[in-house]
Design a protein around this motif. Structure first.
Motif, mmCIF file in Angstrom:
data_model
loop_
_atom_site.group_PDB
_atom_site.id
_atom_site.type_symbol
_atom_site.label_atom_id
_atom_site.label_comp_id
_atom_site.label_asym_id
_atom_site.label_seq_id
_atom_site.Cartn_x
_atom_site.Cartn_y
_atom_site.Cartn_z
ATOM 1 N N THR A 26 42.915 54.989 36.809
ATOM 2 C CA THR A 26 43.772 53.834 37.076
ATOM 3 C C THR A 26 45.190 54.041 36.564
ATOM 4 O O THR A 26 46.062 53.227 36.830
ATOM 5 C CB THR A 26 43.195 52.561 36.420
ATOM 6 O OG1 THR A 26 43.141 52.753 35.004
ATOM 7 C CG2 THR A 26 41.833 52.228 36.982
ATOM 8 N N VAL A 89 31.042 43.837 45.575
ATOM 9 C CA VAL A 89 31.076 45.299 45.689
ATOM 10 C C VAL A 89 29.887 45.976 45.023
ATOM 11 O O VAL A 89 29.764 47.184 45.072
ATOM 12 C CB VAL A 89 32.396 45.880 45.144
ATOM 13 C CG1 VAL A 89 33.561 45.448 45.997
ATOM 14 C CG2 VAL A 89 32.604 45.478 43.696
ATOM 15 N N ASN A 94 33.237 44.935 39.127
ATOM 16 C CA ASN A 94 34.204 43.874 39.355
ATOM 17 C C ASN A 94 35.419 44.432 40.093
ATOM 18 O O ASN A 94 35.952 45.467 39.715
ATOM 19 C CB ASN A 94 34.639 43.280 38.006
ATOM 20 C CG ASN A 94 35.668 42.191 38.157
ATOM 21 O OD1 ASN A 94 35.606 41.382 39.065
ATOM 22 N ND2 ASN A 94 36.625 42.178 37.254
ATOM 23 N N CYS A 95 35.838 43.752 41.139
ATOM 24 C CA CYS A 95 37.090 44.097 41.819
ATOM 25 C C CYS A 95 38.175 43.242 41.171
ATOM 26 O O CYS A 95 38.322 42.074 41.486
ATOM 27 C CB CYS A 95 36.999 43.822 43.320
ATOM 28 S SG CYS A 95 38.494 44.297 44.206
ATOM 29 N N TRP A 96 38.925 43.826 40.227
ATOM 30 C CA TRP A 96 39.867 43.061 39.428
ATOM 31 C C TRP A 96 41.262 42.981 40.034
ATOM 32 O O TRP A 96 42.092 42.185 39.579
ATOM 33 C CB TRP A 96 39.933 43.597 38.003
ATOM 34 C CG TRP A 96 40.320 45.038 37.877
ATOM 35 C CD1 TRP A 96 39.488 46.113 37.966
ATOM 36 C CD2 TRP A 96 41.624 45.562 37.631
ATOM 37 N NE1 TRP A 96 40.196 47.277 37.800
ATOM 38 C CE2 TRP A 96 41.516 46.972 37.591
ATOM 39 C CE3 TRP A 96 42.872 44.989 37.451
ATOM 40 C CZ2 TRP A 96 42.606 47.802 37.380
ATOM 41 C CZ3 TRP A 96 43.959 45.818 37.230
ATOM 42 C CH2 TRP A 96 43.812 47.203 37.198
ATOM 43 N N ARG A 97 41.526 43.767 41.049
ATOM 44 C CA ARG A 97 42.836 43.706 41.706
ATOM 45 C C ARG A 97 42.688 44.179 43.144
ATOM 46 O O ARG A 97 41.911 45.089 43.435
ATOM 47 C CB ARG A 97 43.827 44.601 40.965
ATOM 48 C CG ARG A 97 45.209 44.604 41.545
ATOM 49 C CD ARG A 97 46.129 45.403 40.659
ATOM 50 N NE ARG A 97 47.366 45.711 41.339
ATOM 51 C CZ ARG A 97 48.219 46.622 40.939
ATOM 52 N NH1 ARG A 97 47.992 47.324 39.855
ATOM 53 N NH2 ARG A 97 49.326 46.858 41.605
ATOM 54 N N ARG A 98 43.459 43.563 44.042
ATOM 55 C CA ARG A 98 43.444 43.932 45.458
ATOM 56 C C ARG A 98 44.884 43.990 45.971
ATOM 57 O O ARG A 98 45.708 43.171 45.600
ATOM 58 C CB ARG A 98 42.692 42.897 46.294
ATOM 59 C CG ARG A 98 41.306 42.594 45.790
ATOM 60 C CD ARG A 98 40.691 41.479 46.613
ATOM 61 N NE ARG A 98 39.565 40.868 45.941
ATOM 62 C CZ ARG A 98 38.882 39.865 46.426
ATOM 63 N NH1 ARG A 98 39.214 39.339 47.585
ATOM 64 N NH2 ARG A 98 37.868 39.363 45.765
ATOM 65 N N LEU A 122 41.603 48.656 46.621
ATOM 66 C CA LEU A 122 40.740 47.866 45.765
ATOM 67 C C LEU A 122 40.614 48.563 44.417
ATOM 68 O O LEU A 122 40.319 49.758 44.350
ATOM 69 C CB LEU A 122 39.347 47.704 46.389
ATOM 70 C CG LEU A 122 39.319 47.160 47.816
ATOM 71 C CD1 LEU A 122 37.892 47.124 48.323
ATOM 72 C CD2 LEU A 122 39.967 45.798 47.902
ATOM 73 N N LEU A 124 38.492 48.745 41.197
ATOM 74 C CA LEU A 124 37.145 48.390 40.755
ATOM 75 C C LEU A 124 36.912 48.880 39.339
ATOM 76 O O LEU A 124 37.451 49.907 38.929
ATOM 77 C CB LEU A 124 36.102 49.021 41.668
ATOM 78 C CG LEU A 124 36.265 48.789 43.166
ATOM 79 C CD1 LEU A 124 35.201 49.536 43.936
ATOM 80 C CD2 LEU A 124 36.223 47.310 43.484
#
Length: 130
Positions: A26, A89, A94-98, A122, A124
């Motif tokens: 990330t 997902v 957890n998908c914390w940002r898109r 995405l 994750l």
């Protein structure tokens, strides 16, 4: 072109979703190596109206499909945190940002098909077991 359960081509309109890149870093100092960034491309395809001779796909049809695609990143109207539509997902992820961006498409009506493209990213992260 998508196929139906008998292997026959499905006429437009339809949406195609392609997986693209995956990155397991990330780029943050707090990266605990439990995260992944996944990129997808959605291609929204308009087309001739079935049974109507000389009909063509149009910008309006393609844009209507793409407008629905933007719901992936839609925020709540009341300003509360998160996203308007949950994205399941997987268990423990957890998908914390898109993110989403329009990436183009085709607009030549002589092709009889008009496309619009949105690329999604995405972010994750695996949630620690409790």
């Amino acid at each position: 072109m998508p196929l139906d359960s008998k292997g026959n081509p499905v006429p437009p309109p339809y949406t195609l979703l392609y997986p693209m890149d995956r990155n397991d870093d990330t780029g943050t100092l707090a990266d605990n190596q439990r995260a992944a960034i996944l990129d997808y491309q959605a291609t929204f395809v308009s087309g001739p109206i079935p049974g109507v001779t000389n009909s063509r796909g149009g910008d309006e049809q393609s844009q209507w499909l793409a407008d629905r695609g933007w719901k992936v990143v839609e925020r709540p109207a009341d300003g509360s945190p998160g996203y308007s539509h949950p994205l399941n997902v997987g268990t423990g992820v957890n998908c914390w940002r898109r993110e989403a961006r329009e990436a183009g498409g085709t607009s030549d009506q002589n092709d009889a098909i008009i496309t619009s493209v949105i690329r999604y990213r995405l972010f994750l992260e695996e949630q620690p077991a409790t």
